[in-house]
Structures are given as structure tokens and as C-alpha cells.
Design a protein around this motif. Sequence first.
Motif, PDB file in Angstrom:
ATOM      1  N   SER A 164       0.943  -1.081   0.072  1.00 58.23           N
ATOM      2  CA  SER A 164       0.040  -0.099   0.059  1.00 58.23           C
ATOM      3  C   SER A 164       1.152   1.192   0.012  1.00 58.23           C
ATOM      4  N   GLY A 165       0.773   2.099  -0.968  1.00 59.27           N
ATOM      5  CA  GLY A 165       1.998   3.264  -1.012  1.00 59.27           C
ATOM      6  C   GLY A 165       1.814   4.063  -2.581  1.00 59.27           C
ATOM      7  N   LEU A 166       2.776   4.572  -2.942  1.00 62.11           N
ATOM      8  CA  LEU A 166       2.893   5.226  -3.994  1.00 62.11           C
ATOM      9  C   LEU A 166       3.321   4.394  -5.249  1.00 62.11           C
ATOM     10  N   TRP A 167       2.509   3.853  -6.253  1.00 61.36           N
ATOM     11  CA  TRP A 167       2.848   3.484  -7.317  1.00 61.36           C
ATOM     12  C   TRP A 167       2.708   4.330  -8.546  1.00 61.36           C
ATOM     13  N   ALA A 168       3.630   3.933  -9.483  1.00 60.37           N
ATOM     14  CA  ALA A 168       4.090   4.832 -10.624  1.00 60.37           C
ATOM     15  C   ALA A 168       4.139   4.009 -11.927  1.00 60.37           C
ATOM     16  N   ARG A 169       3.957   4.554 -13.220  1.00 60.40           N
ATOM     17  CA  ARG A 169       4.204   4.065 -14.492  1.00 60.40           C
ATOM     18  C   ARG A 169       5.570   3.909 -14.752  1.00 60.40           C
ATOM     19  N   ASP A 183       9.052  18.705 -12.649  1.00 60.57           N
ATOM     20  CA  ASP A 183       7.984  19.691 -11.893  1.00 60.57           C
ATOM     21  C   ASP A 183       6.768  19.507 -12.597  1.00 60.57           C
ATOM     22  N   GLY A 184       5.822  19.350 -11.828  1.00 59.04           N
ATOM     23  CA  GLY A 184       4.298  19.381 -12.526  1.00 59.04           C
ATOM     24  C   GLY A 184       3.954  18.018 -12.729  1.00 59.04           C
ATOM     25  N   THR A 185       4.643  17.143 -12.276  1.00 61.94           N
ATOM     26  CA  THR A 185       4.302  15.510 -12.768  1.00 61.94           C
ATOM     27  C   THR A 185       2.979  15.397 -12.000  1.00 61.94           C
ATOM     28  N   PRO A 186       1.907  14.939 -12.824  1.00 61.69           N
ATOM     29  CA  PRO A 186       0.648  14.601 -12.072  1.00 61.69           C
ATOM     30  C   PRO A 186       0.644  13.518 -11.406  1.00 61.69           C
ATOM     31  N   VAL A 187       0.118  13.535  -9.985  1.00 60.20           N
ATOM     32  CA  VAL A 187       0.007  12.538  -9.065  1.00 60.20           C
ATOM     33  C   VAL A 187      -1.414  12.561  -8.649  1.00 60.20           C
ATOM     34  N   GLY A 188      -2.016  11.409  -8.802  1.00 62.47           N
ATOM     35  CA  GLY A 188      -3.345  11.076  -8.158  1.00 62.47           C
ATOM     36  C   GLY A 188      -3.582  10.897  -7.127  1.00 62.47           C
ATOM     37  N   THR A 189      -4.566  11.343  -6.364  1.00 63.99           N
ATOM     38  CA  THR A 189      -4.673  11.201  -4.955  1.00 63.99           C
ATOM     39  C   THR A 189      -6.170  11.252  -4.489  1.00 63.99           C
ATOM     40  N   LEU A 190      -6.710  10.564  -3.657  1.00 65.34           N
ATOM     41  CA  LEU A 190      -8.095  10.616  -3.289  1.00 65.34           C
ATOM     42  C   LEU A 190      -7.835  11.362  -1.900  1.00 65.34           C
ATOM     43  N   PRO A 223     -11.805   5.230  -5.181  1.00 69.40           N
ATOM     44  CA  PRO A 223     -10.519   4.200  -5.038  1.00 69.40           C
ATOM     45  C   PRO A 223     -10.390   3.555  -6.327  1.00 69.40           C
ATOM     46  N   ALA A 224     -11.403   3.127  -7.139  1.00 66.92           N
ATOM     47  CA  ALA A 224     -11.358   2.369  -8.310  1.00 66.92           C
ATOM     48  C   ALA A 224     -10.787   3.276  -9.330  1.00 66.92           C
ATOM     49  N   ASP A 225     -11.053   4.519  -9.241  1.00 62.26           N
ATOM     50  CA  ASP A 225     -10.471   5.481 -10.291  1.00 62.26           C
ATOM     51  C   ASP A 225      -8.700   5.564 -10.164  1.00 62.26           C
ATOM     52  N   VAL A 226      -8.307   5.329  -9.035  1.00 68.40           N
ATOM     53  CA  VAL A 226      -6.806   5.321  -9.105  1.00 68.40           C
ATOM     54  C   VAL A 226      -6.147   4.199  -9.885  1.00 68.40           C
ATOM     55  N   VAL A 227      -6.680   3.100 -10.009  1.00 62.78           N
ATOM     56  CA  VAL A 227      -5.917   1.933 -10.896  1.00 62.78           C
ATOM     57  C   VAL A 227      -6.250   2.594 -12.269  1.00 62.78           C
ATOM     58  N   THR A 228      -7.542   2.898 -12.504  1.00 59.78           N
ATOM     59  CA  THR A 228      -7.863   3.462 -14.093  1.00 59.78           C
ATOM     60  C   THR A 228      -7.018   4.430 -14.415  1.00 59.78           C
ATOM     61  N   ALA A 229      -6.872   5.493 -13.562  1.00 54.40           N
ATOM     62  CA  ALA A 229      -6.062   6.738 -14.087  1.00 54.40           C
ATOM     63  C   ALA A 229      -4.633   6.343 -14.361  1.00 54.40           C
ATOM     64  N   LEU A 230      -4.100   5.194 -13.615  1.00 51.53           N
ATOM     65  CA  LEU A 230      -2.513   4.776 -13.805  1.00 51.53           C
ATOM     66  C   LEU A 230      -2.636   3.964 -15.083  1.00 51.53           C
ATOM     67  N   ASP A 231      -3.631   3.067 -15.216  1.00 54.81           N
ATOM     68  CA  ASP A 231      -3.533   2.262 -16.633  1.00 54.81           C
ATOM     69  C   ASP A 231      -3.771   3.128 -17.868  1.00 54.81           C
ATOM     70  N   GLY A 233      -3.029   6.245 -18.220  1.00 58.62           N
ATOM     71  CA  GLY A 233      -2.033   7.413 -18.195  1.00 58.62           C
ATOM     72  C   GLY A 233      -2.493   8.762 -17.860  1.00 58.62           C
ATOM     73  N   GLY A 234      -3.525   8.923 -17.270  1.00 57.52           N
ATOM     74  CA  GLY A 234      -3.919  10.142 -16.641  1.00 57.52           C
ATOM     75  C   GLY A 234      -3.158  10.712 -15.794  1.00 57.52           C
ATOM     76  N   VAL A 235      -2.373   9.724 -14.982  1.00 59.12           N
ATOM     77  CA  VAL A 235      -1.430  10.429 -13.859  1.00 59.12           C
ATOM     78  C   VAL A 235      -0.132   9.458 -14.010  1.00 59.12           C
ATOM     79  N   LYS A 236       0.684  10.005 -13.641  1.00 63.64           N
ATOM     80  CA  LYS A 236       2.138   9.067 -13.743  1.00 63.64           C
ATOM     81  C   LYS A 236       2.472   8.416 -12.323  1.00 63.64           C
TER      82      LYS A 236
END
Length: 376
Positions: A164-169, A183-190, A223-231, A233-236
Motif C-alpha cells: 500500500s503506497g505510491l505506485w507509478a508508471r 516539476d508538474g508531474t501529475p500525481v493522483g490522490t484521493l 478508489p477504483a479511479d486510482v487504478v484506472t487513472a494509472l492504467d 496514463g491520466g497520472v504518472k
Amino acid sequence: MRFPATVPVIAALALTAAACTSGATTSAEPRKARPITPVAGCGAGSWTDPADLAQDRKPARCEKGMPAARPLARKTKITVASSTGSAEFVAPVKLGIANGEFGKENLEVEFKQLGVADSIPLLAKGEVDAIWSAPEAAFFNGIDQGFELRWVLGNFAPGAGSKSGLWARVPQGTAPDALKFGDGTPVGTLIGKGSVIMYPMREVLRKHGTDLKKVRFTGLGGPADVVTALDNGGVKAAWVVDPLWKQLDGKPGMAFLGGQPHGEPLGGMIYGPSMLRENPDAGVAFVRALIRIYNTYFTGDYKKDPAFVKQLSSVLGLKSEILNAVPSSQWDWEIRKDTVERLQQAFIEGGALGKAVPESEAVDRTLYAEAVGHKP
């Protein structure tokens, strides 16, 4: 990590400010020291050096079923608030109610589901006795306003194998440790910038060439949107909680960069004036019951016991397969030295806190010291 999303810090500050005019108790007078005597079943292992931050540190423990209950002379009703009643982090409180552990102390515990921003002013005014949550930015802002609030008991650190933590592409051919964020890298968060998650996120981002001020946080709907956004490419990168990280583990192009420090709880029980000053006997009794719950039910790999997992499933309203999807947590009632300093540094860097308060104004270890009979 299983802390729920927090409301925006602005709302928390507004509610905290409102409490200033509503009779909230302040901490002008220090609490009187209480006598500490040895407690049966709680020997040398019931206390560890708060400065010990070793990743493999064993948590303090008493014998199973200890410390024994010391019932209050009169039945006392207390109200504890938490933002959810169904996440695993609230299990000790819900299980304690179901199994009568608080009743052994002559406590009647009422559980209320309230968000952090709502519960902090109520705690300061004595309308709620305790919060099972975390020392988030709203907590420190409340102390800065002069409210008598203290973090008195830790909860857990991730168990071995937790991701459980920070995951990245991660681009093909790039080692996760070599990944850099511009700088400006998009990071998704709830979560808002006032959540305790900012502290471990800050540490992980530093290792990858950036910080909380430089990344661009993108709010995600659920919560489900986190995995989708990573998949897609909406967030890095994104902070992925239990058990959603299981969907990313071993997936090509995805990497776990780091999570909450092992051996360092970031939440637990927060008291207000009613338990700290007005009825400290009840404050110690509630802490004692929770420590007994840790020692009795939440030691080692407690999820290896199917019957216990089934009971947890019933108490929390979660399916057993969800509980079994992630490792057992390491429950730990102690609060590490300077954790609140590290939390506040992250809040200040992220813009959720104006200034830090001293640990002495935010943490009180005397209640669990009394409960296990340790003289610091």
C-alpha cells in the motif's frame, strides 16, 4: 495504508475556527502527573525506546489477555468517532465493543461515524470523547488554536509484504529506483494535503527527485479511479490503498515505489479534554482495553486464523476475501519519537499547515505508560 480520504483543509480550518467561539476547552494548564505502578503480565517487553525507528523493530507486547481490566467504580459512557465503521483500521474498536472488552472496564462505548473536520471541534468541546483517526493537519491546527487535543495511542504499521503506497508508471527499460519525476508531474490522490499520507509520500517523492510543492496533485473520484487513472496514463503516479494495489502488483509498466514506514504508526486514538482532564480514569481504562485487544487478538499473523477472520468480517461488514487479500498489519500502541514533527514538515511543505507545534503539545504517552505500568 487504510486511512480514509479527508475533507479539504479549508473546511477543517473553518470548523476549527468555529469551535473557538463555542466553548471548546483549551490546554492552558498542564495535566497533573498520575502514579504509575507495575502491571501484571506487562514486563520489559511492554515498552520500547520511542526513538527506535528500525524497520524490523518488534512492537511492545504484554501477555495475552493483559493488562487485566480494572473496572471503573461507576459505569461510564464514552463516545468515540471515526470516519468509517467498515475499514480494517477500525477493527480494534469495533471488535472491542462486540467482544465486551470495554465492558470489562465498566465502559459503555458508543461508536459514531464522523469525518475528521466534523469531529475535531466536537472533541475540543467535549461533545465527543475520543477520535479513532490520525493526527492530520486539522488536528495540529486545532492545537495551534489552543484546544486541548492529544494523540495518546498508536494503531498500526504495514505488515511484511504490504505494498500500500505510491505506485507509478515506469517506462520500459527503466528501473523503478531510477525513475525521476519532473516539476508538474501529475500525481493522483484521493486525499487532501492535510492527510498523514503526505509524510510517507513526501519521503518517496524525495527519492525520485521531487517534492510535494513541485508535483501536481490530481483529485480522483473514488478508489477504483486510482487504478484506472494509472492504467490510462491520466497520472504518472498515485497512492494506492489496500487491497487495490493487488491489481497492479506484477503488472508490466507498473512499480511500487514505497509506502508507510514499517514500525511507525501514523494514527490511532486522539483524546480531548473529557478524557485527558475531566475523567482521566476513563481515559486510561479505554487505552488499557485497547492495549489488551492488541495483545489478545492482533498479534503476529492473525489472519492465519480463519475463525478470527470470519469474526472480523462480521464485525466490520467486509468480505473475508477482502481481509485476506492483504497481509496482517503490525498493531502497535506506541507513538514514535518525532513522528508528529515529520508529519508537520510534510503539511507545511504541502501548504496545509502554517507552523508546527511541539511534540509535547501534541502527544501524551503517559496514558499507555500507566496502562502497562512503565515509568518513562
